[in-house]
Scaffold this active site. Structure first.
Site, short mmCIF file in Angstrom:
data_model
loop_
_atom_site.label_atom_id
_atom_site.label_comp_id
_atom_site.label_asym_id
_atom_site.label_seq_id
_atom_site.Cartn_x
_atom_site.Cartn_y
_atom_site.Cartn_z
N PHE A 1 -52.10 -64.54 99.03
CA PHE A 1 -53.03 -64.58 97.90
C PHE A 1 -52.89 -65.94 97.24
O PHE A 1 -51.86 -66.26 96.67
CB PHE A 1 -52.67 -63.46 96.93
N ASN A 12 -59.06 -66.26 86.99
CA ASN A 12 -59.61 -66.12 88.34
C ASN A 12 -58.72 -65.27 89.24
O ASN A 12 -59.22 -64.55 90.11
CB ASN A 12 -59.83 -67.50 88.95
N GLY A 13 -57.40 -65.34 89.05
CA GLY A 13 -56.51 -64.51 89.83
C GLY A 13 -56.77 -63.04 89.59
O GLY A 13 -56.80 -62.23 90.53
N GLU A 47 -47.15 -57.51 99.87
CA GLU A 47 -46.00 -57.98 100.64
C GLU A 47 -45.21 -59.04 99.88
O GLU A 47 -45.73 -60.10 99.55
CB GLU A 47 -46.48 -58.57 101.98
#
Length: 494
Positions: free
Chosen positions: A253, A264-265, A288
């Site tokens: 990511f 934005n994340g 993960e």
């Protein structure tokens, strides 16, 4: 000799410049330029490049399709002496970039000036459009088995080791590429007719793991509900996409530095989460090996989402629960059936879900009660009849959290004697509560639907780098079976 060579050594993080380039009058121009956060996977643990003075490594990307172009410049180059020679930059970078990146600058410039980009669209299919004020964002998704998506990943995968601690590449030769889904975040702008309207901001990769579900009936009770069809030929066609129940795991990511700090994340994470929440094949959504920054983004957005549900807001500590000395912690502190029903509905992995529930239940306990360990404050609480019930609720909350901490760290704790075990649990509880308080303050400050945040460089498909990777301990978080990658060993999981 070391001092003599010092002038020829460059910091690789400073030497590498990444630019987003767009067509301009008379050529091209960079609209954003930034440095990588890490370069040790490419240039070694010391992150140094030997043999150059005034070194500058420009990695230029076309703003829409991320076509790369590499430019290397320097003022002086070290002349080889015996076995001491300058770093072969092309040889070092070749495993990390596609061949097109090493073409001449004139080829790169001519390619991105092509007028056909006016009609260009991101690879895959449009999943979601988000309007925020006068800004328009689009999230596109596609299978990594799609050649166009695969080409895009080849171009941008160097961003993973650049911005994810311990991040590694996906094996693009894997025969199971159809298990990978790639999401791309773009800003869509109004531009001149000859330019692309799309500006690349980040991307994320998600892998589908098989999720085993026990049979609800015994084999003898199963019946074939449709006639056998033997009309087929070999070899059988490969499926276009997985058709099995799965645990969908966010593997990588990345939000590019110029676009961090504006929420934005969170927009990107929420869009991905919404997709898998409504995907009938996904049973659980996991992450993960997340770092602390992504953990915060995930915690806050999951909490905000869950708080929109009446059944979540109805969860409470059962103050009639009666713990007994030297007896197991009661199971009725919180309604376990309601918890598991809601968890499965929202597809959140157990550890993550229970952490968010603990955080939420803590907000129902006044700060004065939470601070009652201080003698003076405790006396005030004892005198206030209205807070007496809350004090018991707080003690039950602490026991409930300790139960989870003990379960996830049992193998380590059973090696300690009873006194040390209690002390270790108390320390862990204090750390958890302090962390929850910090996150809850952040949630109150931001206080809007689906919390704003960054989460850049959030997770990776590797172990990280030593002990300074900034990752919250989470060994139990959704590791399933032999096909799941190994996680970092931790001393105590919170």
């Amino acid at each position: 000799m070391a001092e003599e060579h010092a002038d020829w050594s460059s910091n690789s993080n400073d030497a590498v410049h990444i630019s987003l380039v767009t067509p301009a009058e008379g050529g091209t121009k960079a609209i954003h330029t930034f440095n990588p956060k890490f370069t040790y996977p490419i240039f070694g643990d010391e992150e140094r490049i030997f043999g150059y003075q005034g070194l500058k490594i420009d990695l230029r990307y076309n703003v829409c399709d991320m076509r790369p172009g590499l430019q290397i410049s320097y003022t002086k180059k070290f002349k080889t002496v015996g076995e001491t020679s300058p770093t072969d930059l092309k040889a070092v970078l070749e495993p990390f970039l596609p061949k097109t990146a090493f073409e001449k600058s004139a080829v790169f410039d001519a390619a991105i000036l092509d007028a056909s980009y006016a009609d260009w669209k991101p690879p895959g299919e449009l999943w979601k459009t988000i309007q925020s004020g006068d800004q328009t964002y689009e999230i596109w998704k596609g299978s990594l088995a799609d050649l166009v998506v695969k080409q895009m990943v080849k171009r941008i995968q160097i961003l993973v080791p650049f911005f994810i601690e311990g991040g590694t590449f996906i094996d693009l030769q894997d025969p199971a590429l159809d298990r990978w889904t790639v999401f791309f975040l773009y800003q869509k702008k109004i531009v001149e007719a000859s330019k692309s309207a799309y500006l690349f901001m980040g991307y994320s990769t998600i892998y589908r793991y098989f999720y085993y579900q026990p049979l609800t009936t015994t084999p003898s009770e199963q019946r074939i509900s449709h006639p056998a069809n033997l009309d087929f030929s070999l070899p059988l066609p490969a499926p276009t996409q997985p058709t099995f129940s799965s645990r969908s795991r966010i593997s990588q990511f990345v939000i590019l530095p110029p676009f961090q700090g504006g929420g934005n994340g969170s927009r990107f994470y929420n869009a991905i989460f919404d997709y898998y929440l409504h995907d009938p094949l996904t049973i659980e959504i996991t992450v993960e090996d997340p770092n602390e920054q992504f953990d915060d983004l995930r915690d806050l957005n999951d909490l905000t989402l869950l708080r929109t549900l009446p059944e979540f807001n109805a969860l409470h500590i059962n103050t009639s629960s009666a713990p007994r000395p030297k007896s197991p912690i009661p199971r009725d502190i919180v309604d376990s059936i309601a918890l598991e029903t809601l968890r499965r509905k929202m597809k959140i992995a157990p550890r993550q879900f229970y952490r968010v529930v603990e955080m939420h239940l803590l907000t129902k306990i006044p700060t004065t009660v939470r601070q009652s360990l201080l003698l003076e404050q405790e006396r005030k609480v004892e005198k206030d009849a209205g807070l007496a019930g809350k004090k018991k609720e707080y003690r039950l909350w602490q026991l409930w959290v300790k139960k989870r901490l003990y379960k996830h760290n049992k193998d380590m704790l059973i090696q300690l004697d009873r006194v040390e075990r209690i002390e270790k649990l108390e320390q862990a509880l204090g750390g958890v509560e302090a962390d929850y308080a910090r996150l809850l303050r952040a949630a109150e400050t931001r206080g809007n639907p689906r919390v704003e945040g960054n989460g850049e460089g959030a997770s990776g498909s590797g172990e990280g780098r030593g002990e300074k990777n900034g990752k919250r301990s989470s060994p139990d978080d959704e590791m399933e079976g032999a096909e799941a990658p190994a996680v970092k060993k931790v001393k105590f999981a919170k």
